[in-house]
Design a protein around this motif. Structure first.
Motif, PDB file in Angstrom:
ATOM      1  N   GLY A 129       0.634  -1.171  -0.067  1.00 37.76           N
ATOM      2  CA  GLY A 129      -0.104   0.034  -0.079  1.00 37.76           C
ATOM      3  C   GLY A 129       0.855   1.051  -0.001  1.00 37.76           C
ATOM      4  O   GLY A 129       0.290   2.306   0.128  1.00 37.76           O
ATOM      5  N   PHE A 130       2.205   1.056   0.131  1.00 35.88           N
ATOM      6  CA  PHE A 130       3.308   2.198   0.024  1.00 35.88           C
ATOM      7  C   PHE A 130       4.070   2.127  -0.978  1.00 35.88           C
ATOM      8  O   PHE A 130       4.482   0.921  -1.333  1.00 35.88           O
ATOM      9  CB  PHE A 130       3.606   2.309   1.335  1.00 35.88           C
ATOM     10  CG  PHE A 130       2.872   2.591   2.645  1.00 35.88           C
ATOM     11  CD1 PHE A 130       2.006   3.572   2.783  1.00 35.88           C
ATOM     12  CD2 PHE A 130       2.871   1.398   3.596  1.00 35.88           C
ATOM     13  CE1 PHE A 130       1.060   3.407   4.050  1.00 35.88           C
ATOM     14  CE2 PHE A 130       2.004   1.530   4.578  1.00 35.88           C
ATOM     15  CZ  PHE A 130       1.172   2.573   4.697  1.00 35.88           C
ATOM     16  N   PRO A 131       4.671   2.814  -1.778  1.00 32.56           N
ATOM     17  CA  PRO A 131       5.527   2.739  -2.727  1.00 32.56           C
ATOM     18  C   PRO A 131       7.077   2.574  -2.264  1.00 32.56           C
ATOM     19  O   PRO A 131       7.872   3.432  -2.517  1.00 32.56           O
ATOM     20  CB  PRO A 131       5.348   4.238  -3.423  1.00 32.56           C
ATOM     21  CG  PRO A 131       5.172   5.231  -2.561  1.00 32.56           C
ATOM     22  CD  PRO A 131       4.112   4.412  -1.632  1.00 32.56           C
ATOM     23  N   LEU A 132       7.500   1.559  -1.428  1.00 32.34           N
ATOM     24  CA  LEU A 132       8.515   1.382  -0.933  1.00 32.34           C
ATOM     25  C   LEU A 132       9.715   0.942  -2.000  1.00 32.34           C
ATOM     26  O   LEU A 132       9.292   0.033  -2.854  1.00 32.34           O
ATOM     27  CB  LEU A 132       8.560   0.100  -0.029  1.00 32.34           C
ATOM     28  CG  LEU A 132       7.150   0.499   1.074  1.00 32.34           C
ATOM     29  CD1 LEU A 132       7.293  -0.518   2.357  1.00 32.34           C
ATOM     30  CD2 LEU A 132       7.578   1.826   1.993  1.00 32.34           C
ATOM     31  N   THR A 133      10.885   1.291  -1.669  1.00 28.32           N
ATOM     32  CA  THR A 133      11.829   0.912  -2.751  1.00 28.32           C
ATOM     33  C   THR A 133      12.764   0.121  -1.927  1.00 28.32           C
ATOM     34  O   THR A 133      12.782   0.291  -0.774  1.00 28.32           O
ATOM     35  CB  THR A 133      12.467   2.268  -3.145  1.00 28.32           C
ATOM     36  OG1 THR A 133      13.151   2.883  -2.117  1.00 28.32           O
ATOM     37  CG2 THR A 133      11.724   3.278  -3.847  1.00 28.32           C
ATOM     38  N   ALA A 134      13.987  -0.461  -2.742  1.00 28.47           N
ATOM     39  CA  ALA A 134      14.867  -1.220  -2.168  1.00 28.47           C
ATOM     40  C   ALA A 134      15.572  -0.193  -1.443  1.00 28.47           C
ATOM     41  O   ALA A 134      16.246  -0.616  -0.365  1.00 28.47           O
ATOM     42  CB  ALA A 134      15.872  -1.764  -3.182  1.00 28.47           C
ATOM     43  N   GLY A 135      15.741   1.035  -1.509  1.00 31.86           N
ATOM     44  CA  GLY A 135      16.724   1.878  -0.619  1.00 31.86           C
ATOM     45  C   GLY A 135      16.007   2.208   0.615  1.00 31.86           C
ATOM     46  O   GLY A 135      16.637   2.078   1.538  1.00 31.86           O
ATOM     47  N   ASP A 136      14.503   2.283   0.550  1.00 32.36           N
ATOM     48  CA  ASP A 136      13.905   2.493   1.691  1.00 32.36           C
ATOM     49  C   ASP A 136      14.010   1.342   2.631  1.00 32.36           C
ATOM     50  O   ASP A 136      14.276   1.446   3.913  1.00 32.36           O
ATOM     51  CB  ASP A 136      12.406   2.326   1.495  1.00 32.36           C
ATOM     52  CG  ASP A 136      11.885   3.835   0.839  1.00 32.36           C
ATOM     53  OD1 ASP A 136      12.675   4.876   0.895  1.00 32.36           O
ATOM     54  OD2 ASP A 136      11.015   3.604  -0.094  1.00 32.36           O
ATOM     55  N   GLN A 137      14.082   0.102   2.064  1.00 34.25           N
ATOM     56  CA  GLN A 137      14.347  -1.182   2.795  1.00 34.25           C
ATOM     57  C   GLN A 137      15.521  -1.216   3.488  1.00 34.25           C
ATOM     58  O   GLN A 137      15.758  -1.641   4.782  1.00 34.25           O
ATOM     59  CB  GLN A 137      14.063  -2.445   2.092  1.00 34.25           C
ATOM     60  CG  GLN A 137      13.732  -3.691   3.136  1.00 34.25           C
ATOM     61  CD  GLN A 137      12.574  -3.501   3.658  1.00 34.25           C
ATOM     62  OE1 GLN A 137      11.175  -3.439   3.150  1.00 34.25           O
ATOM     63  NE2 GLN A 137      12.390  -3.912   5.190  1.00 34.25           N
ATOM     64  N   LEU A 138      16.620  -0.950   2.894  1.00 38.30           N
ATOM     65  CA  LEU A 138      17.921  -0.985   3.193  1.00 38.30           C
ATOM     66  C   LEU A 138      18.004   0.023   4.377  1.00 38.30           C
ATOM     67  O   LEU A 138      18.599  -0.543   5.475  1.00 38.30           O
ATOM     68  CB  LEU A 138      19.066  -0.549   2.152  1.00 38.30           C
ATOM     69  CG  LEU A 138      19.350  -1.638   1.196  1.00 38.30           C
ATOM     70  CD1 LEU A 138      20.280  -0.960   0.021  1.00 38.30           C
ATOM     71  CD2 LEU A 138      20.200  -2.857   1.672  1.00 38.30           C
ATOM     72  N   ARG A 139      17.624   1.248   4.303  1.00 35.48           N
ATOM     73  CA  ARG A 139      17.749   2.216   5.446  1.00 35.48           C
ATOM     74  C   ARG A 139      17.132   1.713   6.504  1.00 35.48           C
ATOM     75  O   ARG A 139      17.672   1.713   7.734  1.00 35.48           O
ATOM     76  CB  ARG A 139      17.200   3.504   4.764  1.00 35.48           C
ATOM     77  CG  ARG A 139      18.158   4.585   4.031  1.00 35.48           C
ATOM     78  CD  ARG A 139      17.554   5.710   3.911  1.00 35.48           C
ATOM     79  NE  ARG A 139      16.496   5.682   3.106  1.00 35.48           N
ATOM     80  CZ  ARG A 139      16.203   5.618   1.666  1.00 35.48           C
ATOM     81  NH1 ARG A 139      17.308   5.715   0.958  1.00 35.48           N
ATOM     82  NH2 ARG A 139      15.203   5.740   0.957  1.00 35.48           N
ATOM     83  N   TYR A 140      15.879   1.014   6.346  1.00 32.57           N
ATOM     84  CA  TYR A 140      15.023   0.660   7.680  1.00 32.57           C
ATOM     85  C   TYR A 140      15.698  -0.487   8.249  1.00 32.57           C
ATOM     86  O   TYR A 140      15.981  -0.638   9.644  1.00 32.57           O
ATOM     87  CB  TYR A 140      13.634   0.491   7.347  1.00 32.57           C
ATOM     88  CG  TYR A 140      12.670  -0.034   8.174  1.00 32.57           C
ATOM     89  CD1 TYR A 140      12.439   0.896   9.154  1.00 32.57           C
ATOM     90  CD2 TYR A 140      12.168  -1.243   8.681  1.00 32.57           C
ATOM     91  CE1 TYR A 140      11.778   0.716  10.250  1.00 32.57           C
ATOM     92  CE2 TYR A 140      11.747  -1.402   9.699  1.00 32.57           C
ATOM     93  CZ  TYR A 140      11.126  -0.543  10.682  1.00 32.57           C
ATOM     94  OH  TYR A 140      10.518  -0.815  11.601  1.00 32.57           O
ATOM     95  N   ASN A 141      16.002  -1.406   7.508  1.00 34.96           N
ATOM     96  CA  ASN A 141      16.588  -2.821   8.036  1.00 34.96           C
ATOM     97  C   ASN A 141      18.046  -2.277   8.793  1.00 34.96           C
ATOM     98  O   ASN A 141      18.347  -2.961   9.845  1.00 34.96           O
ATOM     99  CB  ASN A 141      17.132  -3.722   7.094  1.00 34.96           C
ATOM    100  CG  ASN A 141      15.767  -4.452   6.463  1.00 34.96           C
ATOM    101  OD1 ASN A 141      14.615  -3.875   6.768  1.00 34.96           O
ATOM    102  ND2 ASN A 141      15.873  -5.394   5.565  1.00 34.96           N
TER     103      ASN A 141
END
Length: 271
Positions: free
Chosen positions: A165-177
C-alpha cells in the motif's frame, strides 16, 4: 627557555597522536575485524541447532543451544530458565508489520498502516516514516533487553517486495533494516536478517545471523552463503518439503535447518 621548548614538543606529540585519519577516526586506530561482534554480543555460528516456537505452551525440553520465542508472550523468568539450561534466546518481534493484538498496537498511528500481509490482524508498515517508527521499535527492543534476551529476530523485513500500500523502494528497505540492526546493537542484542534475500550482499555486514523460511522450496538457499562465509548462522525452516528433500543440501551449505508446521508450535523435525 628549556620549559617552553619542552612544552611545545609535548603539544606537537599529542597532536600527532590524535590527528584524524581519512575515516574521521584518530590516526593509528585499528578498526575491529569485519564480522567480529563487540565484546558481550552473541555471535551464533553456522550449523548451530535451534528451536523456533511461537505458539502453544513452550516446550523447554528440546536439546538445542538456541531458542527463538515470542518477545511479548514470554517473561524474563522464562528467558532466565532457558539460560540456566545453557541456551541462548532470540526475541521474536515484528518490525515491518503492525499486529492488532500487541499491547503497544494503539501507539502506531493509522497513517503508518498499509495493506494486510496475509496473516490475520497484521498490516504492513510504512517503513519510510523512521521518525515515527524508530522510537516505537526502540521501545520493543528495550523490552527484549529488559527480559534478558540475547538477540532479536525482526520479522517482515522485506516489505518493498510485497504489495504494502506504500511505494517502498529497495533503498527504503535498506535504510530501515540498517536502522533496526543499529537499534538492536545499541542495546547489546545480536540481530538476524529475516528473509530479504536480494539484499543479503548489502546487509550481511549489518546483521549477526539470518533467519529464512522455505529457501529450499524456492531454490534460494545458496543466496544465504554470504552469512555462512562470514561465520554467521543461518537459521532455516521448511514447511512443505520432507526432510529428505532438503537436509542433504542444508548440511552441505552449513545451514541450521529443520521442518516445522506453519503454526510454529513445539513440533520440529531437524536435519
Amino acid at each position: 627557555m628549556g620549559r617552553p621548548l619542552l612544552l611545545v614538543a609535548l603539544l606537537l606529540l599529542v597532536a600527532a597522536c590524535t590527528t584524524s585519519g581519512p575515516d574521521g577516526k584518530p590516526a593509528g586506530t585499528t578498526p575491529p575485524a569485519t564480522g567480529t561482534p563487540p565484546v558481550g554480543r552473541w555471535q551464533p555460528r553456522p550449523g548451530t541447532p535451534w528451536q523456533w516456537q511461537l505458539s502453544g505452551r513452550l516446550d523447554t525440553s528440546v536439546d538445542v543451544p538456541v531458542y527463538d520465542i515470542d518477545g511479548f508472550d514470554h517473561s524474563a523468568a522464562t528467558v532466565a530458565a532457558l539460560h540456566r539450561q545453557g541456551r541462548k534466546v532470540i526475541c521474536y518481534l515484528s518490525t515491518g508489520a503492525w499486529e492488532d493484538w500487541r499491547p503497544d498496537a494503539a501507539k502506531f498511528p493509522r497513517s503508518l498502516l498499509g495493506k494486510g500481509n496475509g496473516w490475520e490482524g497484521e498490516r504492513w508498515l510504512d517503513i519510510r516514516r523512521t521518525d515515527v517508527l524508530a522510537p516505537l521499535i526502540a521501545a520493543r527492543l528495550d523490552l527484549c533487553r529488559a527480559k534478558g534476551f540475547d538477540a532479536v529476530e525482526p520479522d517482515n523485513m522485506d516489505g518493498y517486495r510485497n504489495t504494502t500500500g506504500f511505494p517502498l523502494t529497495a533503498g527504503d528497505q535498506l535504510r530501515y533494516n540498517r536502522l533496526v540492526a543499529r537499534l538492536a546493537h545499541e542495546r547489546g542484542l545480536a540481530v538476524g536478517l529475516k528473509n530479504d534475500l536480494d539484499q543479503i550482499p548489502d546487509l550481511v555486514g549489518d546483521f549477526d545471523f539470518a533467519v529464512n523460511e522455505q529457501c529450499a522450496q524456492y531454490g534460494e538457499c545458496e543466496e544465504l552463503t554470504p552469512f555462512v562465509r562470514a561465520g554467521k548462522a543461518v537459521f532455516h525452516v521448511e514447511y512443505e518439503l520432507p526432510t529428505e528433500r532438503f537436509c542433504a543440501a542444508s548440511r552441505t551449505l552449513r545451514l541450521s535447518s529443520m521442518l516445522k508446521k506453519y503454526d510454529l508450535g513445539a513440533w520440529r523435525r531437524p536435519c
